[in-house]
Design a protein around this motif. Structure first.
Motif, PDB file in Angstrom:
ATOM      1  N   LEU A   3       0.850  -1.186   0.000  1.00 42.61           N
ATOM      2  CA  LEU A   3       0.000   0.000   0.000  1.00 42.61           C
ATOM      3  C   LEU A   3       0.883   1.232   0.000  1.00 42.61           C
ATOM      4  CD1 LEU A   3      -2.650  -1.126   2.651  1.00 42.61           C
ATOM      5  CD2 LEU A   3      -2.778  -1.330   0.170  1.00 42.61           C
ATOM      6  N   THR A   7      -3.909   5.430   0.570  1.00 43.61           N
ATOM      7  CA  THR A   7      -4.437   4.115   0.959  1.00 43.61           C
ATOM      8  C   THR A   7      -3.699   3.573   2.173  1.00 43.61           C
ATOM      9  OG1 THR A   7      -4.964   3.672  -1.354  1.00 43.61           O
ATOM     10  CG2 THR A   7      -4.945   1.803   0.140  1.00 43.61           C
ATOM     11  N   LEU A   8      -2.384   3.761   2.212  1.00 45.73           N
ATOM     12  CA  LEU A   8      -1.599   3.309   3.358  1.00 45.73           C
ATOM     13  C   LEU A   8      -1.978   4.062   4.613  1.00 45.73           C
ATOM     14  CD1 LEU A   8       0.720   1.633   4.547  1.00 45.73           C
ATOM     15  CD2 LEU A   8       2.302   3.436   3.785  1.00 45.73           C
ATOM     16  N   ASN A   9      -2.203   5.350   4.469  1.00 52.16           N
ATOM     17  CA  ASN A   9      -2.571   6.171   5.626  1.00 52.16           C
ATOM     18  C   ASN A   9      -3.945   5.757   6.167  1.00 52.16           C
ATOM     19  OD1 ASN A   9      -2.311   8.203   7.536  1.00 52.16           O
ATOM     20  ND2 ASN A   9      -3.187   9.772   6.205  1.00 52.16           N
ATOM     21  N   GLU A  10      -4.883   5.493   5.261  1.00 49.35           N
ATOM     22  CA  GLU A  10      -6.210   5.062   5.689  1.00 49.35           C
ATOM     23  C   GLU A  10      -6.161   3.695   6.361  1.00 49.35           C
ATOM     24  OE1 GLU A  10      -8.587   5.169   2.207  1.00 49.35           O
ATOM     25  OE2 GLU A  10      -8.885   7.353   2.254  1.00 49.35           O
ATOM     26  N   ALA A  11      -5.359   2.785   5.794  1.00 46.03           N
ATOM     27  CA  ALA A  11      -5.243   1.453   6.394  1.00 46.03           C
ATOM     28  C   ALA A  11      -4.645   1.529   7.790  1.00 46.03           C
ATOM     29  CB  ALA A  11      -4.408   0.556   5.498  1.00 46.03           C
ATOM     30  N   ARG A  12      -3.675   2.438   7.956  1.00 51.63           N
ATOM     31  CA  ARG A  12      -3.058   2.586   9.275  1.00 51.63           C
ATOM     32  C   ARG A  12      -4.074   3.091  10.300  1.00 51.63           C
ATOM     33  NH1 ARG A  12       0.692   5.561   7.828  1.00 51.63           N
ATOM     34  NH2 ARG A  12      -0.048   7.590   8.535  1.00 51.63           N
ATOM     35  N   HIS A  13      -4.889   4.052   9.914  1.00 52.21           N
ATOM     36  CA  HIS A  13      -5.904   4.587  10.838  1.00 52.21           C
ATOM     37  C   HIS A  13      -6.972   3.538  11.149  1.00 52.21           C
ATOM     38  CE1 HIS A  13      -4.492   8.681  11.254  1.00 52.21           C
ATOM     39  NE2 HIS A  13      -4.363   8.800   9.924  1.00 52.21           N
ATOM     40  N   ILE A  14      -7.340   2.755  10.138  1.00 55.40           N
ATOM     41  CA  ILE A  14      -8.340   1.696  10.370  1.00 55.40           C
ATOM     42  C   ILE A  14      -7.803   0.657  11.338  1.00 55.40           C
ATOM     43  CG2 ILE A  14      -9.571  -0.209   9.269  1.00 55.40           C
ATOM     44  CD1 ILE A  14      -9.814   1.555   6.777  1.00 55.40           C
ATOM     45  N   ASN A  15      -6.582   0.240  11.143  1.00 59.07           N
ATOM     46  CA  ASN A  15      -5.992  -0.753  12.047  1.00 59.07           C
ATOM     47  C   ASN A  15      -5.848  -0.214  13.465  1.00 59.07           C
ATOM     48  OD1 ASN A  15      -5.767  -2.702  10.046  1.00 59.07           O
ATOM     49  ND2 ASN A  15      -3.717  -2.034   9.420  1.00 59.07           N
ATOM     50  N   GLU A  72      -6.854 -14.795   9.828  1.00 60.55           N
ATOM     51  CA  GLU A  72      -7.737 -13.643  10.037  1.00 60.55           C
ATOM     52  C   GLU A  72      -9.131 -14.102  10.467  1.00 60.55           C
ATOM     53  OE1 GLU A  72      -7.013 -10.530  10.074  1.00 60.55           O
ATOM     54  OE2 GLU A  72      -4.916 -10.830   9.507  1.00 60.55           O
TER      55      GLU A  72
END
Length: 217
Positions: A3, A7-15, A72
């Protein structure tokens, strides 16, 4: 999957949000926990009432049957299991209708006005007729009559209490006076008995002396 950028920033916030959600679920599922970290993220703060408040919350878990997603899927099942351990006490929120609220406020206003009037009338002197009514009520109470008169006027209640208190104080003083007189009578009688016994002894002694003198002569 690599990512980059937004997209990487959003994935980090989601996690990160999911991590804080996991901490909240763990705190709620453990008994005796005094602090639940709802404020760590916006998502947990918004879900505060749904997770530990007065709500019935349902959780939907999406699983994948593919072998590559097995870890998962297991993690999701464990998370759902921890959610099931949370105890919810949902209650129906009572929302009173405006009509009932208005009726309640009217009755409360009526009660307060009555209390104010009773307070204002508390300093007024009783008439002779009202005093006679109080005496009749006291008599009925002392006799244990079934048709005892109920008194709703605070002035009359105060008068009855003061009358009974004065009578009780007078009876107490009379009883104490009688006890004192009785005690004095007992002491006086004891003293008279002692004096009588003493005089008897003196008379007997004198009689013996007279007898001795008569025998000698």
């Amino acid at each position: 999957m690599n990512l980059h950028g937004l997209t990487l920033n959003e994935a980090r916030h989601i996690n990160l949000s999911l991590h804080y959600l996991e901490r909240v679920i763990q705190a709620l599922s453990r008994k005796g926990t005094h602090h639940v970290p709802y404020r760590n993220s916006m998502m947990t703060f918004i879900l505060r009432d749904s997770l530990g408040g007065n709500c019935l919350t349902a959780m939907l878990a999406t699983l994948s049957m593919l072998h590559v997603n097995l870890d998962e899927s297991i993690s999701t099942c464990k998370f759902a299991q921890r959610v099931c351990l949370i105890t919810m006490n949902a209650n129906v929120n009572y929302l009173p209708s405006p009509e009932k609220e208005i009726d309640y406020l009217r009755s409360e206003i009526k009660r307060l006005k009555k209390q104010i009037n009773e307070t204002n009338n508390a300093n007024k002197q009783l008439t002779e007729q009202e005093k006679d009514e109080c005496m009749f009520a006291i008599k009925q109470y002392l006799l244990g009559e079934d048709d005892f008169v109920m008194i709703n006027d605070m002035r009359k209640v105060k008068y009855c209490i003061e009358f009974m208190r004065d009578k009780l104080s007078l009876m107490t003083k009379e009883l104490e006076s009688q006890n004192l007189r009785s005690t004095l009578d007992i002491k006086r009688k004891k003293c008279m008995d002692e004096m009588e016994s003493k005089y008897k002894q003196i008379i007997e002694q004198k009689d013996e002396e007279i007898c001795i003198l008569l025998n000698k002569t």
